[in-house]
Design a protein around this motif. Structure first.
Motif, PDB file in Angstrom:
ATOM      1  N   SER A  57      -8.251   6.915   6.521  1.00 51.98           N
ATOM      2  CA  SER A  57      -7.965   5.713   7.305  1.00 51.98           C
ATOM      3  C   SER A  57      -8.235   5.937   8.786  1.00 51.98           C
ATOM      4  CB  SER A  57      -6.504   5.293   7.104  1.00 51.98           C
ATOM      5  OG  SER A  57      -6.140   4.290   8.034  1.00 51.98           O
ATOM      6  N   ALA A  65      -7.074  -0.127   2.806  1.00 48.82           N
ATOM      7  CA  ALA A  65      -6.240   1.017   2.435  1.00 48.82           C
ATOM      8  C   ALA A  65      -6.090   1.106   0.917  1.00 48.82           C
ATOM      9  CB  ALA A  65      -4.871   0.905   3.096  1.00 48.82           C
ATOM     10  N   SER A  95      -0.213   6.941  -2.412  1.00 51.93           N
ATOM     11  CA  SER A  95       0.160   6.914  -1.002  1.00 51.93           C
ATOM     12  C   SER A  95       1.380   7.783  -0.742  1.00 51.93           C
ATOM     13  CB  SER A  95       0.451   5.473  -0.561  1.00 51.93           C
ATOM     14  OG  SER A  95      -0.708   4.664  -0.674  1.00 51.93           O
ATOM     15  N   ASP A 109       3.689   0.297   9.572  1.00 52.71           N
ATOM     16  CA  ASP A 109       2.716   1.093   8.809  1.00 52.71           C
ATOM     17  C   ASP A 109       3.074   2.568   9.033  1.00 52.71           C
ATOM     18  OD1 ASP A 109       0.540   2.002   7.387  1.00 52.71           O
ATOM     19  OD2 ASP A 109      -0.948   1.486   8.927  1.00 52.71           O
ATOM     20  N   THR A 158      -5.244  10.030   2.158  1.00 52.39           N
ATOM     21  CA  THR A 158      -5.526   8.624   2.451  1.00 52.39           C
ATOM     22  C   THR A 158      -5.382   8.331   3.942  1.00 52.39           C
ATOM     23  OG1 THR A 158      -3.236   8.055   1.884  1.00 52.39           O
ATOM     24  CG2 THR A 158      -4.875   7.840   0.140  1.00 52.39           C
ATOM     25  N   GLY A 159      -4.411   8.974   4.582  1.00 51.48           N
ATOM     26  CA  GLY A 159      -4.230   8.783   6.018  1.00 51.48           C
ATOM     27  C   GLY A 159      -5.402   9.317   6.814  1.00 51.48           C
ATOM     28  N   VAL A 174       0.842  -1.210   0.000  1.00 50.54           N
ATOM     29  CA  VAL A 174       0.000   0.000   0.000  1.00 50.54           C
ATOM     30  C   VAL A 174       0.868   1.247   0.000  1.00 50.54           C
ATOM     31  CG1 VAL A 174      -1.701   1.327   1.296  1.00 50.54           C
ATOM     32  CG2 VAL A 174      -1.899  -1.152   1.176  1.00 50.54           C
ATOM     33  N   HIS A 175       1.921   1.225   0.772  1.00 50.25           N
ATOM     34  CA  HIS A 175       2.791   2.403   0.885  1.00 50.25           C
ATOM     35  C   HIS A 175       3.571   2.676  -0.397  1.00 50.25           C
ATOM     36  CE1 HIS A 175       2.411   3.590   5.149  1.00 50.25           C
ATOM     37  NE2 HIS A 175       1.976   2.357   5.283  1.00 50.25           N
ATOM     38  N   LEU A 225      -1.778   3.986   7.216  1.00 55.93           N
ATOM     39  CA  LEU A 225      -2.755   3.867   6.129  1.00 55.93           C
ATOM     40  C   LEU A 225      -3.721   2.691   6.284  1.00 55.93           C
ATOM     41  CD1 LEU A 225      -0.440   4.586   3.040  1.00 55.93           C
ATOM     42  CD2 LEU A 225      -1.755   6.211   4.433  1.00 55.93           C
ATOM     43  N   ALA A 226      -3.296   1.629   6.924  1.00 57.32           N
ATOM     44  CA  ALA A 226      -4.131   0.427   7.033  1.00 57.32           C
ATOM     45  C   ALA A 226      -5.277   0.654   8.024  1.00 57.32           C
ATOM     46  CB  ALA A 226      -3.293  -0.768   7.467  1.00 57.32           C
ATOM     47  N   VAL A 227      -6.349  -0.110   7.830  1.00 55.74           N
ATOM     48  CA  VAL A 227      -7.549   0.021   8.680  1.00 55.74           C
ATOM     49  C   VAL A 227      -7.900  -1.352   9.249  1.00 55.74           C
ATOM     50  CG1 VAL A 227      -9.872   1.002   8.830  1.00 55.74           C
ATOM     51  CG2 VAL A 227      -8.326   1.767   7.012  1.00 55.74           C
TER      52      VAL A 227
END
Length: 230
Positions: free
Chosen positions: A47, A223, A36, A178, A43-44, A30-31, A182-184
Motif C-alpha cells: 500500500s 486494499a 490484513s 486506517d 499488505t501495508g 479491509v482491516h 492499508l488503503a491507497v
C-alpha cells in the motif's frame, strides 16, 4: 465523536456525513480480513509503495513507475518511508505528540528545509497541530482537513501535495480511521487528477472533501485487491 468536535460543521455540508460513514465502513472492512490481521506488514508495504509511486505521478505525470528512484519518485518514496510498516508506529506516536516535527521531517525528505513557505504557513500549521493533538476531531474528517490545509494553501510550496497526501495517511493511522495504513487513496486522486487539483485551487472546500472521501472509499477497494493477491 465528542460533542465538542471542531469539525462538526463539515458534517453538515452536502453529503459529507454519508460519505464519511461509507469511507469508515469500507476501510474497516479491509482491516477485518484475516490476511490484513496476519500479514499487515506485507499488505501495508505494498500500500505504501503504491501510494508513493502514484503520489509522484500526481505531481508529475511524466514520472514512470519503474524509473530509478530519483526526482519526484525518489522524493515520494523517501517521504512515504515514514509510513512503512517498520516505522509507521514510531511516526504515528511522534505525530500525535509533535505533528510539526513530522511535517518538517517530511518536507526535508522531499527536498525542503523543513520550514513553511506560505506567508501564513506557520500560523496554519500551528492551528493544524492543535487539531491533531487535541484529540477531539472527527477520526475520518481530520485526515481530509490535514490534506486540504497543507495542499490547498501550499504551505510547503511545490512540495505541498506530496507532504499533504502522506500526512493525511499518517493522520488516518493516528485517528484509527486506517490504523494499519492499508488503503491507497492516491489511485483515485490520480485518476481524477484534474478535478483534484482544481478542488485545491485557492484553498479547499466541500468539493475537495467529497473527492477526498471518495478516494478513501476507492482506496479501500484497492486494499482489498492487494489482500486478495497476497
Amino acid at each position: 465523536m465528542p460533542a465538542t468536535d471542531p469539525l462538526q460543521p463539515l458534517l453538515e455540508l452536502g453529503g459529507i456525513a454519508d460519505l464519511a460513514r461509507e469511507a469508515s465502513a469500507a476501510v474497516a472492512a479491509v482491516h477485518r480480513r484475516p490476511v490484513s490481521l496476519r500479514r499487515a506488514d506485507v499488505t501495508g508495504s505494498e500500500s505504501v509503495l503504491r501510494g508513493a509511486r502514484t503520489s509522484a505521478l500526481i505531481d508529475d505525470p511524466r514520472t514512470r513507475r519503474l524509473d530509478t528512484p530519483a526526482g519526484p519518485l525518489g522524493a515520494a518514496i523517501s517521504v512515504y518511508g515514514l509510513l512503512a510498516p517498520g516505522t509507521v508506529e514510531h511516526s504515528a506516536r511522534t505525530f500525535l505528540r509533535a505533528p510539526l516535527q513530522i511535517l518538517a521531517r517530511m518536507d526535508t525528505l522531499a527536498g525542503g528545509d523543513g520550514l513553511p513557505v506560505a506567508a501564513d504557513g506557520a500560523a496554519r500549521l500551528q492551528a493544524l497541530a492543535g487539531l491533531i493533538t487535541g484529540g477531539h476531531a472527527h477520526d475520518v474528517l481530520l485526515p481530509q482537513v490535514v490534506h486540504g490545509e497543507i495542499a490547498g494553501h501550499r504551505i510547503f510550496g511545490e512540495r505541498s501535495g506530496l507532504i499533504a497526501r502522506a500526512a493525511a495517511r499518517l493522520t488516518a493511522v493516528t485517528t484509527g480511521f486506517d490504523p494499519r495504513g492499508l488503503a491507497v487513496p492516491e489511485t483515485h486522486l490520480n485518476r481524477h487528477r484534474a478535478h483534484y487539483l482544481e478542488s485545491l485551487a485557492e484553498g479547499y472546500g466541500e468539493d475537495f472533501l467529497e473527492l477526498s472521501l471518495r478516494a478513501w472509499i476507492a482506496g479501500a477497494d484497492e486494499a482489498e485487491a492487494i489482500a486478495r493477491a497476497v
